[in-house]
Write an enzyme that holds these catalytic residues in place. Structure first.
Site, mmCIF file in Angstrom:
data_model
loop_
_atom_site.group_PDB
_atom_site.id
_atom_site.type_symbol
_atom_site.label_atom_id
_atom_site.label_comp_id
_atom_site.label_asym_id
_atom_site.label_seq_id
_atom_site.Cartn_x
_atom_site.Cartn_y
_atom_site.Cartn_z
ATOM 1 C CE LYS A 66 -17.691 -76.232 -76.627
ATOM 2 N NZ LYS A 66 -16.754 -75.334 -77.296
ATOM 3 C CG ASN A 87 -14.749 -80.153 -78.526
ATOM 4 O OD1 ASN A 87 -14.231 -81.275 -78.137
ATOM 5 N ND2 ASN A 87 -14.375 -79.495 -79.660
ATOM 6 C CG ASP A 103 -13.274 -76.500 -78.411
ATOM 7 O OD1 ASP A 103 -13.494 -76.747 -79.697
ATOM 8 O OD2 ASP A 103 -13.773 -76.302 -77.490
ATOM 9 N N GLY A 128 -10.603 -62.965 -71.963
ATOM 10 C CA GLY A 128 -11.641 -63.881 -71.531
ATOM 11 C C GLY A 128 -11.160 -64.880 -70.702
ATOM 12 C CG ASN A 152 -12.122 -61.856 -68.053
ATOM 13 O OD1 ASN A 152 -12.473 -61.917 -69.127
ATOM 14 N ND2 ASN A 152 -12.698 -62.194 -66.908
ATOM 15 C CB THR A 154 -14.563 -60.164 -64.086
ATOM 16 O OG1 THR A 154 -15.563 -59.550 -64.631
ATOM 17 C CG2 THR A 154 -14.481 -60.139 -62.365
ATOM 18 N NE ARG A 157 -15.167 -65.633 -64.719
ATOM 19 C CZ ARG A 157 -15.920 -66.043 -65.822
ATOM 20 N NH1 ARG A 157 -16.384 -65.067 -66.405
ATOM 21 N NH2 ARG A 157 -16.099 -67.351 -66.103
HETATM 22 P P1 ATR Z 1 -17.641 -68.877 -72.463
HETATM 23 O O1 ATR Z 1 -17.836 -70.298 -71.935
HETATM 24 O O2 ATR Z 1 -18.179 -68.703 -73.701
HETATM 25 O O3 ATR Z 1 -16.202 -68.450 -72.263
HETATM 26 P P2 ATR Z 1 -18.422 -67.348 -70.212
HETATM 27 O O4 ATR Z 1 -17.907 -68.361 -69.292
HETATM 28 O O5 ATR Z 1 -19.601 -66.643 -69.946
HETATM 29 O O6 ATR Z 1 -18.611 -67.956 -71.596
HETATM 30 O O7 ATR Z 1 -17.380 -66.339 -70.437
HETATM 31 C C1 ATR Z 1 -17.327 -65.222 -71.357
HETATM 32 C C2 ATR Z 1 -16.263 -64.342 -71.229
HETATM 33 O O8 ATR Z 1 -16.691 -63.115 -71.955
HETATM 34 C C3 ATR Z 1 -15.891 -63.844 -70.006
HETATM 35 O O9 ATR Z 1 -14.387 -63.622 -69.895
HETATM 36 C C4 ATR Z 1 -16.420 -62.294 -69.930
HETATM 37 O O10 ATR Z 1 -15.894 -61.526 -69.048
HETATM 38 P P3 ATR Z 1 -16.270 -61.544 -67.643
HETATM 39 O O11 ATR Z 1 -15.460 -62.782 -66.856
HETATM 40 O O12 ATR Z 1 -15.694 -60.069 -67.086
HETATM 41 O O13 ATR Z 1 -17.853 -61.444 -67.368
HETATM 42 C C5 ATR Z 1 -16.185 -61.976 -71.437
HETATM 43 N N1 ATR Z 1 -17.245 -60.825 -71.722
HETATM 44 C C6 ATR Z 1 -18.421 -61.136 -71.973
HETATM 45 N N2 ATR Z 1 -18.846 -59.911 -72.593
HETATM 46 C C7 ATR Z 1 -17.850 -58.816 -72.653
HETATM 47 C C8 ATR Z 1 -17.602 -57.640 -72.879
HETATM 48 N N3 ATR Z 1 -18.521 -57.015 -73.531
HETATM 49 N N4 ATR Z 1 -16.209 -56.928 -72.819
HETATM 50 C C9 ATR Z 1 -15.376 -57.919 -72.571
HETATM 51 N N5 ATR Z 1 -15.347 -59.239 -71.842
HETATM 52 C C10 ATR Z 1 -16.629 -59.746 -72.181
#
Ligand code: ATR
Length: 275
Positions: A66, A87, A103, A128, A152, A154, A157
């Protein structure tokens, strides 16, 4: 001549988009075909150009392309511009490609129209801070909600994404910082569920009777829906309705016709029950 459409992603074999668009085309009498394309990371732009050079009319783009589609588009809708992700690709007269993002509209329609969620004055938690969250943020902010917290794993972010909206109703924080807060709707836009996990949020952050929405979907209730049921959710929904609604919006952008979504949602739910 039959018009050609496709969805490109990797993986793509599981995609329900050909079925959904096939149903839309049948219902609305549109002469079109819609297929899957398995993209590869280095060849995305070439795949898209080839599809349109061979007579393609429009494309859906899914994970992980995307952002690349956003880069590639010759022009962007305001929604796609802000989402940083595309998308839906539309072929314009003269061969230019327009990128859009359906979306967020799909998510809001599924909640508000299909399920009767009233956003007015509500406290929302969006889990997220990746592309999936960014893609739905603006349409959510146009609903009349009271506050939106981006939570989130992290924290930085989430803070960055919240700051980028420049909206006073939006804030960002880490998952631990959610302690003591209550939300009327929690939307899971993390990829945690793909590994069977649930974001580590406090047990009591869903207000009594509050709703859960997982943007993921599967044949069985997702881990986050199960979390919701355990902690008193009034409703726990998965992203199947969003999938159909975002497809309907893409279909409308391509064909200028709005298909009925309820029969297609029912069809997919029926397949899930019987599978
Ligand atoms: P997408 O484009 O699908 O959103 P991404 O940019 O890789 O994919 O983001 C994934 C999101 O899921 C992020 O917010 C990630 O948190 P981090 O920023 O801390 O990496 C979150 N995420 C993935 N696995 C996770 C988990 N087990 N628990 C909590 N958050 C998770």
């Amino acid at each position: 001549m039959t018009d050609r459409y496709a969805v490109i992603g990797n993986p793509i074999a599981h995609s329900k988009s050909p079925l959904i668009h096939g149903e839309f085309a049948r219902e609305t009498g549109q002469d079109m075909v819609y297929r899957r394309i398995l993209g590869d990371e280095g060849g995305f732009a070439a795949d898209v150009r080839r599809f349109f050079a061979d007579g393609g009319q429009g494309m859906n783009v899914t994970v992980p392309f995307k952002e690349q589609a956003w880069e590639l588009a010759d022009e962007l809708s305001p929604g796609a511009e802000r989402a940083g992700a595309v998308n839906t690709v539309i072929l314009l007269p003269g061969g230019r490609l327009r990128g859009d993002n359906t979306d967020g509209v799909g998510l809001v329609r599924d909640l508000a129209e299909n399920n009767g969620f009233d956003f007015g004055g509500k406290r929302l938690l969006l889990l997220g801070a990746g592309g999936a969250s960014r893609g739905v943020l603006r349409p959510l902010l146009e609903t009349g909600l009271a506050t939106l917290v981006i939570g989130n794993r992290t924290a930085s972010r989430a803070l960055d994404l919240a700051a980028a909206t420049a909206a006073h109703r939006v804030s960002g924080c880490g998952l631990d910082d959610l302690a003591g807060r209550r939300f009327d709707l929690i939307i899971n836009a993390t990829s945690a569920g793909l590994d069977g996990g649930v974001p580590a949020i406090p047990d009591d952050c869903l207000a009594p009777g509050g709703w859960i929405y997982d943007m993921l979907y599967g044949d069985a209730p997702t881990p986050f829906m199960r979390w919701g049921h355990e902690y008193g959710a009034g409703r726990a929904l998965d992203g199947l309705g969003m999938l159909v609604e975002q497809a309907a919006e893409s279909f409308f952008l391509w064909r200028g016709v709005r298909p009925s979504t309820a029969p297609v949602i029912a069809l997919l739910q029926g397949k899930r029950v019987s599978s």
